[in-house]
Design a protein around this motif. Sequence first.
Motif, PDB file in Angstrom:
ATOM      1  N   ASP A 153       0.373  -1.417  -0.155  1.00  0.00           N
ATOM      2  CA  ASP A 153      -0.020  -0.465  -0.259  1.00  0.00           C
ATOM      3  C   ASP A 153       0.907   1.695   0.256  1.00  0.00           C
ATOM      4  O   ASP A 153       0.737   2.064  -0.500  1.00  0.00           O
ATOM      5  CB  ASP A 153      -1.367   0.001   1.320  1.00  0.00           C
TER       6      ASP A 153
ATOM      7  N   HIS B 197       0.761   4.588  -2.551  1.00  0.00           N
ATOM      8  CA  HIS B 197       0.336   5.623  -2.735  1.00  0.00           C
ATOM      9  C   HIS B 197       1.562   6.561  -2.585  1.00  0.00           C
ATOM     10  O   HIS B 197       1.288   8.060  -3.484  1.00  0.00           O
ATOM     11  CB  HIS B 197       0.430   5.851  -1.137  1.00  0.00           C
TER      12      HIS B 197
ATOM     13  N   ARG C  25       0.828   6.521  -7.264  1.00  0.00           N
ATOM     14  CA  ARG C  25       0.205   7.612  -6.717  1.00  0.00           C
ATOM     15  C   ARG C  25       0.411   9.034  -6.975  1.00  0.00           C
ATOM     16  O   ARG C  25      -0.002  10.157  -7.731  1.00  0.00           O
ATOM     17  CB  ARG C  25      -1.289   7.283  -6.266  1.00  0.00           C
TER      18      ARG C  25
END
Length: 653
Positions: free
Chosen positions: A385, A389, A392
Amino acid sequence: MAGRASPWPLRLLMVLLTLAASLRLSHSKDVDVLLKFKERLAPNGGDAVLRNWVAGSTPCEGNVSLWTGVICDSGDVYGLQLEHMKLAGKLSIDVLVDLPVLRTLSFMGNEFEGPMPDIAKLPALKAIYLSNNRLSGGIADGLFKKFRSMKKVHLSHNQFTGRIPTSLVGLTRLLELRLDDNNFEGPIPDLRQPGLYLMNISHNNLEGPIPAGLSKMQASMFEGNKNLCGPPLDISCGSSQAEPSSSSEKLSPALLVIIIMIAIGVLLAIIGVIFFMLRRPRKQMEPGLISHSITRKIGPSDAEKLEQGSVESSGGAKKVAKEEHGKLMFVKEGAQRFELQDLLKASAEVLGSGNFGSSYKAVLFDGPAVVVKRFNKMNGVGREDFQEHMRRLGRLSHPNLLPLVAYYYRKEEKLLVTDYIPNGSLAHMLHGRGGSNLPPLDWPTRLRIVKGVARGLAFLYEELPMLTLPHGHLKSSNVLLNDSYEPLLTDYALVPVMNQTHASQIMVAYKSPECAEGGRPSRKSDVWSFGILILEILTGKFPANYLRQGRAGTDLASWVNSVVREEWTGEVFDNEMSGAENGEGEMFKLLQIGLGCCEMDAKKRWDLSMVLEKIEELREKENREEGSSFASEGQANTSKAMTEDELFFSTNN
């Protein structure tokens, strides 16, 4: 004649009343649906974490969420983000079918058990996040047939079995697919979506050739599946993998022992050489450091912390992808590539050290100068995760954002790499110039900075709608100024990956009035931070001065209010701010905007869209012939007493 038709004003009133009643009914229905859903959550129906989900209140007010975990859009429930709340039991979403605007669901990091929920009953969903739970069993092959706008499917770190649903092939808008760390078996469906940029099916029991449409993905996205073959893996489909083991069976036991001992000796020799090579750069870091009034040289201990690598395991069975272990991972397009060893060899200086960690400037040999920030409290999510992120953030591009260049992952410590901006921070320009030759910021420059910050913040709000705090840590030391004094926001959107306890103690948005009173931050907490920043720019006063005296963070706004309560006076403005001729009226307008952002009551606080609109209307000068002078030559400015050490090392503001 009187009985033929009602006058049009009366009919208009009736229409408006009907619409209002319809809206009230719709919002009341949303409340009923959410409360029914809450009752089915365990433990205790979610009461421990969803305390403000109560009858008689409303979950949404415009785009502002008033209930924990609810994402709002124009007063409607757009999504649910109930992550890391220790919710358990069977996940049933049937009752949510009565939320017509629902588009995104996230229950990541909980303890839900049982089968995959029947999301087919919510065909308008655009994103479903169920990673890191205990869901199990097979998934119906046709589960995704009815979806037309689904973009993100995250099911990793569960216990799903059986085959991957072939109906995923029909999701033409699919962007992200996470199925890693499950027990899926069989072949991979022929996924050919042109926009699919993230696809991870590692650590399953899949077999057969990798579809051609996925051949350009990273090899790490397929690791942990022993029977997969074809690009991007270095395993040719049809080649026999059993021959080496069968030939070894023919060797005598004595010969096998000799071969093993030789292999161990070679391995130890290789480890010794690698250890020697890794030790060499530390000695090269210290001599070439750049002196600076607020810096110190990086010593061996700092280099050692940067150099150390680690492998994070999940239950001892999973390993870090080979190409990511010990390497910098670049997320900025077109960035010049370099290795961690290049950073260790570079001339370097410490820019700051605080509760988040330390910041270093590294001047690469025959390369750019970069800033390396080391975070030791960034344990909010797991490795996958975290990497997602960071990718992103790497895709964000705006003139008023400092882009993330690369990151480095360790379990207990992370490095974030950005470009070096020579002018430094807005805080330094406002409060820490000391005896330098840098001129003070004039009014046109300060107005340009405010406009740039507002645009950058609005971009984050637009691009990261799933985040409660799209920035979360907006303050003058996190606003850098480029050569033309355009602002660049940094340290943005880090709340999702931070240790939440640490974030609530340190990050600026958590010091908003609603958080100080025991509530939760909202998007208006970012607006409050922006308001304090506007007042800091106009007054020249440093908010942390008040914090160190034990007073509330809104004291700067209180001070401004106390000065202008009786009469709007120019005494509130920084007496070092030049270039204000014919601009006093515009300054007062900006001051009012700042105070509108600093309303104690979050419900009365301005929305960012209104703030941006008002700021864009401001000009450097008024439409009048003569201006008035308002700066007092003898006015004391307490913020100028702040030392550079306090400015760069303090992270409590």
